[in-house]
Design a protein around this motif. Structure first.
Motif, PDB file in Angstrom:
ATOM      1  N   TYR A  96      -2.640   2.966   8.578  1.00  8.85           N
ATOM      2  CA  TYR A  96      -2.537   1.511   8.486  1.00  8.85           C
ATOM      3  C   TYR A  96      -3.880   0.855   8.815  1.00  8.85           C
ATOM      4  CZ  TYR A  96      -0.956  -3.253   9.292  1.00  8.85           C
ATOM      5  OH  TYR A  96      -0.817  -4.612   9.241  1.00  8.85           O
ATOM      6  N   SER A  97      -4.557   1.353   9.837  1.00  9.18           N
ATOM      7  CA  SER A  97      -5.872   0.816  10.194  1.00  9.18           C
ATOM      8  C   SER A  97      -6.861   1.012   9.056  1.00  9.18           C
ATOM      9  CB  SER A  97      -6.408   1.497  11.459  1.00  9.18           C
ATOM     10  OG  SER A  97      -5.591   1.217  12.556  1.00  9.18           O
ATOM     11  N   GLY A  98      -6.802   2.159   8.410  1.00  2.00           N
ATOM     12  CA  GLY A  98      -7.671   2.410   7.262  1.00  2.00           C
ATOM     13  C   GLY A  98      -7.385   1.450   6.130  1.00  2.00           C
ATOM     14  N   TRP A  99      -6.114   1.176   5.882  1.00  2.00           N
ATOM     15  CA  TRP A  99      -5.747   0.222   4.835  1.00  2.00           C
ATOM     16  C   TRP A  99      -6.252  -1.173   5.176  1.00  2.00           C
ATOM     17  CZ3 TRP A  99      -0.198   2.473   4.686  1.00  2.00           C
ATOM     18  CH2 TRP A  99      -0.165   3.581   3.835  1.00  2.00           C
ATOM     19  N   GLN A 100      -6.109  -1.536   6.466  1.00  2.90           N
ATOM     20  CA  GLN A 100      -6.600  -2.846   6.884  1.00  2.90           C
ATOM     21  C   GLN A 100      -8.110  -2.941   6.699  1.00  2.90           C
ATOM     22  OE1 GLN A 100      -5.006  -3.033  10.915  1.00  2.90           O
ATOM     23  NE2 GLN A 100      -3.794  -4.799  10.288  1.00  2.90           N
ATOM     24  N   LEU A 101      -8.823  -1.889   7.062  1.00  2.00           N
ATOM     25  CA  LEU A 101     -10.268  -1.883   6.898  1.00  2.00           C
ATOM     26  C   LEU A 101     -10.647  -1.990   5.417  1.00  2.00           C
ATOM     27  CD1 LEU A 101     -13.091  -1.620   8.083  1.00  2.00           C
ATOM     28  CD2 LEU A 101     -12.806   0.861   8.025  1.00  2.00           C
ATOM     29  N   SER A 148       0.857   8.200  15.498  1.00  2.00           N
ATOM     30  CA  SER A 148      -0.592   7.982  15.583  1.00  2.00           C
ATOM     31  C   SER A 148      -1.248   8.111  14.208  1.00  2.00           C
ATOM     32  CB  SER A 148      -1.230   8.967  16.567  1.00  2.00           C
ATOM     33  OG  SER A 148      -1.011  10.302  16.150  1.00  2.00           O
ATOM     34  N   ASP A 149      -0.782   9.044  13.393  1.00  2.00           N
ATOM     35  CA  ASP A 149      -1.324   9.200  12.045  1.00  2.00           C
ATOM     36  C   ASP A 149      -0.949   8.019  11.155  1.00  2.00           C
ATOM     37  OD1 ASP A 149      -2.359  11.585  12.870  1.00  2.00           O
ATOM     38  OD2 ASP A 149      -0.972  12.846  11.730  1.00  2.00           O
ATOM     39  N   ARG A 207       0.843  -1.203   0.000  1.00  2.00           N
ATOM     40  CA  ARG A 207       0.000   0.000   0.000  1.00  2.00           C
ATOM     41  C   ARG A 207       0.876   1.250   0.000  1.00  2.00           C
ATOM     42  NH1 ARG A 207      -5.400  -0.666  -1.123  1.00  2.00           N
ATOM     43  NH2 ARG A 207      -6.051  -2.588  -0.194  1.00  2.00           N
ATOM     44  N   PHE A 208       1.963   1.190   0.747  1.00  2.00           N
ATOM     45  CA  PHE A 208       2.882   2.327   0.812  1.00  2.00           C
ATOM     46  C   PHE A 208       3.461   2.612  -0.570  1.00  2.00           C
ATOM     47  CE2 PHE A 208       7.121   4.144   1.600  1.00  2.00           C
ATOM     48  CZ  PHE A 208       6.762   5.249   2.362  1.00  2.00           C
ATOM     49  N   LEU A 209       3.798   1.558  -1.293  1.00  2.00           N
ATOM     50  CA  LEU A 209       4.373   1.728  -2.627  1.00  2.00           C
ATOM     51  C   LEU A 209       3.352   2.264  -3.630  1.00  2.00           C
ATOM     52  CD1 LEU A 209       6.576  -1.474  -2.818  1.00  2.00           C
ATOM     53  CD2 LEU A 209       7.308   0.879  -2.360  1.00  2.00           C
ATOM     54  N   ASP A 210       2.067   2.041  -3.345  1.00  2.00           N
ATOM     55  CA  ASP A 210       1.010   2.572  -4.216  1.00  2.00           C
ATOM     56  C   ASP A 210       0.846   4.083  -4.083  1.00  2.00           C
ATOM     57  OD1 ASP A 210       0.472   0.063  -5.194  1.00  2.00           O
ATOM     58  OD2 ASP A 210      -1.230  -0.295  -3.863  1.00  2.00           O
ATOM     59  N   LEU A 211       1.358   4.643  -3.004  1.00  2.00           N
ATOM     60  CA  LEU A 211       1.229   6.085  -2.778  1.00  2.00           C
ATOM     61  C   LEU A 211       2.148   6.864  -3.710  1.00  2.00           C
ATOM     62  CD1 LEU A 211       1.302   6.179   1.125  1.00  2.00           C
ATOM     63  CD2 LEU A 211      -0.707   6.420  -0.334  1.00  2.00           C
TER      64      LEU A 211
END
Length: 70
Positions: free
Chosen positions: A28-33, A22-23, A4-8
């Protein structure tokens, strides 16, 4: 998370690396969701496909039963 990081975009990667922990955890939580939702959609599609196949098999079975009765 790495894929996901590489997709940015490069700018978004730099911003995420500079962001407070925290951000980053929130991202990461958003990506997991998002991944969980994608997997749930895949499961629903598979269940719908299986249900359609089951209904079609039941129809064929009913038609075969009708032919036996006649």
């Amino acid at each position: 998370m790495a894929d996901r990081f590489l997709d940015l975009s490069p700018e978004d990667r730099r911003a995420l690396l500079r962001a407070p922990e925290s951000d980053r955890l929130l991202a990461y939580s958003g990506w997991q969701l998002a991944e969980t939702i994608r997997q749930a959609k895949d499961i629903v599609h598979l269940l719908e496909t299986a249900e359609a196949a089951w209904k079609q098999a039941k129809k064929k079975e009913s038609k075969a039963d009708e032919k036996e009765v006649c």
